[in-house]
Design an enzyme around this catalytic site. Structure first.
Site, PDB file in Angstrom:
ATOM      1  N   ASP A  50       0.255 -12.097  18.242  1.00 26.08           N
ATOM      2  CA  ASP A  50       0.688 -11.541  16.743  1.00 26.08           C
ATOM      3  C   ASP A  50       1.824 -12.349  16.428  1.00 26.08           C
ATOM      4  O   ASP A  50       2.768 -12.586  17.243  1.00 26.08           O
ATOM      5  CB  ASP A  50       0.866 -10.303  17.370  1.00 26.08           C
ATOM      6  CG  ASP A  50       1.477  -9.459  15.969  1.00 26.08           C
ATOM      7  OD1 ASP A  50       1.719  -9.961  15.061  1.00 26.08           O
ATOM      8  OD2 ASP A  50       1.068  -8.121  16.190  1.00 26.08           O
ATOM      9  N   VAL A  51       1.524 -13.003  15.248  1.00 24.11           N
ATOM     10  CA  VAL A  51       2.862 -13.672  14.867  1.00 24.11           C
ATOM     11  C   VAL A  51       4.138 -13.420  14.473  1.00 24.11           C
ATOM     12  O   VAL A  51       5.003 -13.931  14.375  1.00 24.11           O
ATOM     13  CB  VAL A  51       2.248 -14.609  13.655  1.00 24.11           C
ATOM     14  CG1 VAL A  51       1.281 -15.633  13.909  1.00 24.11           C
ATOM     15  CG2 VAL A  51       2.089 -13.907  12.278  1.00 24.11           C
ATOM     16  N   ASN A  94      -1.402 -19.816   8.931  1.00 25.95           N
ATOM     17  CA  ASN A  94      -2.223 -19.104   7.789  1.00 25.95           C
ATOM     18  C   ASN A  94      -2.027 -17.495   7.943  1.00 25.95           C
ATOM     19  O   ASN A  94      -2.719 -16.719   7.050  1.00 25.95           O
ATOM     20  CB  ASN A  94      -3.699 -19.601   7.754  1.00 25.95           C
ATOM     21  CG  ASN A  94      -4.663 -19.079   7.000  1.00 25.95           C
ATOM     22  OD1 ASN A  94      -4.489 -19.382   5.825  1.00 25.95           O
ATOM     23  ND2 ASN A  94      -5.289 -18.067   7.508  1.00 25.95           N
ATOM     24  N   TYR A  99       4.455  -9.166  -2.203  1.00 27.35           N
ATOM     25  CA  TYR A  99       3.546 -10.258  -1.898  1.00 27.35           C
ATOM     26  C   TYR A  99       4.108 -11.498  -2.294  1.00 27.35           C
ATOM     27  O   TYR A  99       4.226 -12.683  -1.691  1.00 27.35           O
ATOM     28  CB  TYR A  99       2.203  -9.924  -2.135  1.00 27.35           C
ATOM     29  CG  TYR A  99       1.115 -11.227  -1.820  1.00 27.35           C
ATOM     30  CD1 TYR A  99       0.876 -11.440  -0.468  1.00 27.35           C
ATOM     31  CD2 TYR A  99       0.793 -12.075  -2.909  1.00 27.35           C
ATOM     32  CE1 TYR A  99      -0.132 -12.502  -0.254  1.00 27.35           C
ATOM     33  CE2 TYR A  99       0.072 -13.238  -2.561  1.00 27.35           C
ATOM     34  CZ  TYR A  99      -0.260 -13.391  -1.043  1.00 27.35           C
ATOM     35  OH  TYR A  99      -1.067 -14.422  -0.873  1.00 27.35           O
ATOM     36  N   THR A 138     -12.113 -14.522  -0.730  1.00 25.26           N
ATOM     37  CA  THR A 138     -11.840 -13.942   0.475  1.00 25.26           C
ATOM     38  C   THR A 138     -11.974 -12.403   0.616  1.00 25.26           C
ATOM     39  O   THR A 138     -11.467 -11.954  -0.457  1.00 25.26           O
ATOM     40  CB  THR A 138     -10.658 -14.516   1.032  1.00 25.26           C
ATOM     41  OG1 THR A 138      -9.514 -14.042   0.260  1.00 25.26           O
ATOM     42  CG2 THR A 138     -10.438 -16.278   1.060  1.00 25.26           C
TER      43      THR A 138
END
Length: 248
Positions: A60-61, A87, A153, A188
């Site tokens: 988990d980044v 990413n 975002y 996506t």
């Protein structure tokens, strides 16, 4: 380029998955990371079927200990880290500024910004020791353009681009390069979640001069280029891959 050891975070779907397949087809060793073990192991098997050395490591980044462990495991298994594709990201909670709060801010920034910062910190830790390496962060055209309904975002991707340029300057003389790719609307699951309806997706597509959304593989091609020796004099750049959107 000769065989490299490549780490990709957020590799299990969309652009990350396309990049993993691209690096594998090019003959590189690929380490993929994400939070869903079953999906990750399945993708690693698919990469090995293409003839690549491949491994999945869960991380988990948002958690520094896990990021540090991820990078250490890559080096322990393959002996080095040549390229890293950061990413991992989330669209957060779309909506106007008046509907955002501390929770939606933290959920978006912890993954998109903190995750990128922690990933670069530990990737650079091993790359600087070797005096070589390439990092490619994934931004968005919203990282340099405003976007109604995507304020948090958009702000997070502005931060990713700032981190990219700052890190690139800091390490420019060391043999390590840091760049970013800024995709436009790309086909996506994130785009589907962000738009919510076919009508909204069509409206977003209409704003792209090429009159279509991108394919994940098209974004992956730009990532592979920036990670390669063909981009050896390129650092601190944000490459837009957006069907002409940022030029309109």
């Amino acid at each position: 380029m000769s065989q490299r050891v490549v780490l990709i975070t957020g590799a299990l779907t969309g652009i990350g998955r396309a990049a993993a397949l691209g690096f594998a087809r090019a003959g590189h060793a690929v380490v993929i990371s994400g939070r869903h073990e079953e999906t990750g192991e399945a993708l690693a098997a698919e990469l090995r079927d293409l003839g690549a050395e491949a491994a999945f490591i869960r991380a988990d980044v948002r958690r520094e200990a896990e990021v540090a462990g991820l990078v250490d495991q890559v080096v322990a298994r393959f002996g080095r880290l040549d390229a890293a594709i950061n990413n991992a990201g989330t669209e957060g909670r779309p909506g106007p500024v008046t509907e955002q709060d501390a929770e939606s801010y933290a959920a978006t920034f912890d993954t998109n910004v903190l995750g990128t910062l922690l990933s670069m910190k530990h990737e650079l830790r091993v790359m600087l020791a070797r005096g070589s390496g390439s990092i490619v962060n994934i931004s968005s055209t919203y990282g340099h353009d405003g976007a109604g309904g995507a304020s948090v975002y958009s702000a997070s991707k502005h931060a990713v681009e700032g981190l990219t340029r700052s890190a690139a300057i800091e390490v420019a003389a060391t043999g390590v390069r840091v760049n970013a790719v800024a995709p436009g609307p790309t086909d996506t699951g994130m785009l589907d979640r962000f738009t919510g309806t076919a009508e909204r997706k069509a409206g977003l597509t209409a704003g792209v001069p090429m009159r279509r959304v991108g394919e994940p593989g098209e974004i992956a091609n730009a990532i592979l280029f920036l990670a390669s020796d063909q981009a050896s004099f390129t650092t601190g750049q944000v490459l837009s891959v957006d069907g002409g959107k940022s030029a309109a």
